[in-house]
Design a protein around this motif. Structure first.
Motif, mmCIF file in Angstrom:
data_model
loop_
_atom_site.group_PDB
_atom_site.id
_atom_site.type_symbol
_atom_site.label_atom_id
_atom_site.label_comp_id
_atom_site.label_asym_id
_atom_site.label_seq_id
_atom_site.Cartn_x
_atom_site.Cartn_y
_atom_site.Cartn_z
ATOM 1 N N HIS A 6 -12.156 -6.918 -3.849
ATOM 2 C CA HIS A 6 -11.793 -6.551 -2.575
ATOM 3 C C HIS A 6 -10.128 -6.892 -2.271
ATOM 4 C CE1 HIS A 6 -14.873 -3.866 -1.038
ATOM 5 N NE2 HIS A 6 -15.709 -4.828 -1.223
ATOM 6 N N TYR B 157 -6.933 -1.468 0.993
ATOM 7 C CA TYR B 157 -7.663 -0.434 1.395
ATOM 8 C C TYR B 157 -7.180 -0.156 2.846
ATOM 9 C CZ TYR B 157 -11.585 2.711 2.423
ATOM 10 O OH TYR B 157 -12.270 3.585 2.840
ATOM 11 N N ASN C 176 -5.488 5.065 -1.634
ATOM 12 C CA ASN C 176 -6.744 3.899 -1.782
ATOM 13 C C ASN C 176 -6.913 3.870 -3.161
ATOM 14 O OD1 ASN C 176 -6.505 2.929 0.832
ATOM 15 N ND2 ASN C 176 -8.259 4.025 1.349
ATOM 16 N N ARG D 267 -7.228 8.401 1.408
ATOM 17 C CA ARG D 267 -8.355 8.361 0.203
ATOM 18 C C ARG D 267 -7.581 8.397 -0.933
ATOM 19 N NH1 ARG D 267 -11.028 12.360 1.281
ATOM 20 N NH2 ARG D 267 -11.941 11.446 3.002
ATOM 21 N N ARG E 66 -16.931 0.616 -4.288
ATOM 22 C CA ARG E 66 -16.356 -0.322 -3.437
ATOM 23 C C ARG E 66 -17.301 -1.176 -2.614
ATOM 24 N NH1 ARG E 66 -11.942 -1.674 -0.893
ATOM 25 N NH2 ARG E 66 -11.896 -2.192 1.322
ATOM 26 N N GLU F 124 -6.121 1.185 -6.329
ATOM 27 C CA GLU F 124 -7.254 0.695 -7.331
ATOM 28 C C GLU F 124 -6.768 1.038 -8.728
ATOM 29 O OE1 GLU F 124 -10.885 2.271 -6.164
ATOM 30 O OE2 GLU F 124 -10.954 1.428 -4.118
ATOM 31 N N TRP G 172 0.976 -1.218 -0.017
ATOM 32 C CA TRP G 172 0.064 0.019 0.069
ATOM 33 C C TRP G 172 0.868 1.293 0.004
ATOM 34 C CZ3 TRP G 172 -0.905 4.125 3.363
ATOM 35 C CH2 TRP G 172 -2.159 4.914 3.017
#
Length: 509
Positions: free
Chosen positions: A388, A393, A363, A360, A380, A367, A173
């Protein structure tokens, strides 16, 4: 205007340009608002007829509402407006509400098929708590709703926001969302993020300390941990009581690596932002500045300052809330510098709630890289489970949850493997120092271990971690992290809510 409306009192200096002739007959609106006792962040409720509701004004100024955290005020403020609109549609004021009215409202909010925006049981319990405070303060009896009554609480209420990312999934991430990497693990050509080091430093500090967004986001530069534990990889610092949810100061621990990354941010990105702000004269134009002249030592350090008018002030450092902390400056080599740790690109203190926007954006970036256009087209909440599982996330609070799970696993391994404790040894050790659950509770700053188990680690509280850990092969000192990754992967396969992106980690590493 057919509905209730809410206006929020802005911070000093953020009122914007007001008409010279005044507003609604008031020549100096900020001074008038201050005179009646309203504070920055307070809501003002405007009825459908365009008039300010005086009863709600009294409630906002009461101790019941004044003592709420800033974020709770924002949440409750919205909850109240929706209820007021519902009651207005029935021709009722909030003081005329009955238990039947609130039962009907609850049905509409939670269960009515014709409502496209139904809420969860957890959300209803929060609203019920807000309404209970209002009705008790207003002496509306019988209470239309009382969150202490079992029948007024949702039976399906769970901590829906609790989720975890495994360490390697956090790495993914961070790389994709905040460092601009591709699936292949290389930076995108032309990627530019002037706040990359700030953002990654914040996340790493939260992951290694378990601090809440508000706690970490309101740190001052001289509150970073400086004392390293003996022969350890951790350092400890002190949290101000005003920054914590319990309003009690506590010691927190952070890894040496995470603190080192924050220090690198201070010496680079942060220093450059301050330099640009000083060159533009931004700090010279601030309406509120308190230049620190002294910080005392001891159990209750005090901070002394002088403001722009030469007025000298002092206060206990731990009792300064996040708004007051934003006004604190230190004298630097080229002029005043913010004492606030986390700064915007413009060199100004970054409000704690702005971290939600950073997460945000990260994330969405994950994606964009990891999902197909068709998969991204579905919002989502309506995506299938396998979709997912393709993109991590995260929110600021997920870092706290993940810290709790990581420490629980690590402490269990420490008790079982490093010390070779028998069951009897563990029982004796727990009586002296507390078991891993109690230690994690202490690190998180919870007052009750049941809070830690029920809300933060509920999906794994039933697992027999000892047997899971026993299945891992004994390894040497250099392979401890690999063992922990294996434990997390096993937990993710057997437990709902733990994000571990097995296939993609292999591709992106």
């Amino acid at each position: 205007m057919s509905e209730w409306h809410v206006e929020w009192i802005p911070d000093p200096g953020l009122w914007g340009t007001l008409p010279t002739e005044g507003v609604l007959g008031v020549q100096d609106l900020p001074e008038a608002v201050s005179r009646i006792g309203l504070k920055p962040g307070d809501p003002v409720y405007v009825r459908p007829d365009g008039m300010v509701d005086r009863h709600f004004l009294d409630f906002v100024r009461s101790e019941v509402f004044r003592n709420l955290e800033w974020e709770s005020k924002r949440n409750y403020g919205t909850d109240y407006r929706l209820l007021l609109n519902f009651l207005s549609s029935r021709g009722l004021s909030w003081r005329e509400a009955t238990p039947q009215d609130l039962a009907d409202y609850r049905h509409w909010r939670c269960d009515a098929p014709e409502n496209p925006g139904r809420i969860s049981g957890t959300k209803w319990d929060r609203e019920a708590a807000a309404f209970t405070k209002l009705f008790k303060w207003g002496k509306v009896y019988p209470l239309p709703v009382d969150v202490s009554r079992r029948e007024d609480r949702a039976p399906d209420s769970v901590s829906a926001r609790v989720s975890w990312l495994t360490p390697r999934t956090w790495d993914l991430w961070l790389d994709i969302g905040l460092r601009g990497h591709t699936r292949a693990g290389v930076a995108v050509l032309g990627w530019e993020s002037r706040t990359e080091l700030r953002n990654t430093s914040f996340v790493q500090l939260v992951l290694s300390s378990g601090l809440r967004r508000q706690e970490c986001g309101s740190l001052l530069t001289f509150e970073l941990p400086k004392q390293r534990l003996r022969r350890g990889r951790y350092m400890h610092g002190q949290l101000a009581s005003a920054s914590t949810r319990s309003k009690n100061s506590r010691t927190y621990y952070a890894s040496v690596d995470s603190v080192g990354q924050v220090e690198a941010y201070v010496e680079s990105e942060r220093a450059w932002a301050i330099q640009r702000a000083q060159e533009r004269g931004l700090y010279d134009r601030l309406p509120m500045m308190r230049l620190i002249t002294k910080v005392t030592r001891g159990l209750k350090p005090k901070i002394e300052w002088v403001d722009r008018n030469g007025v000298i002030g002092a206060h206990e450092l731990s009792r300064l809330d996040w708004r007051e902390r934003q006004w604190l400056f230190l004298e630097g080599p080229d002029g005043p510098e913010p004492a606030w740790l986390w700064l915007t690109e413009q060199g100004m203190p970054m409000a704690p709630d702005r971290w939600n926007g950073v997460f945000r954006t990260a994330n969405l970036r994950c994606e964009e890289v990891l999902l197909t256009g068709k998969e991204r087209a579905i919002t989502r909440e309506f995506r299938l489970a396998d979709v997912h599982g393709k993109s991590p996330y995260a929110t600021p609070h997920y870092g706290r949850h993940s810290f709790a799970l990581y420490m629980l696993i690590l402490l269990n391994e420490l008790f079982e493997k490093r010390y070779g404790l028998t069951k009897a040894d563990r029982r004796d050790f727990a009586q002296l120092f507390g078991d891993p659950w109690w230690l994690v509770k202490t690190l998180l700053g919870h007052s009750d271990v049941e809070t830690t188990k029920r809300h933060y680690l509920a999906p794994v509280s039933h697992l027999h971690l000892e047997s899971i850990l026993a299945a891992a092969d004994d390894t040497d000192e250099g392979r401890d992290i690999e063992d922990v990754d294996g434990v997390f992967a096993r937990l993710a396969r057997e437990t709902v809510g733990i994000q571990d992106i097995d296939a993609l980690v292999g591709v992106a590493s």
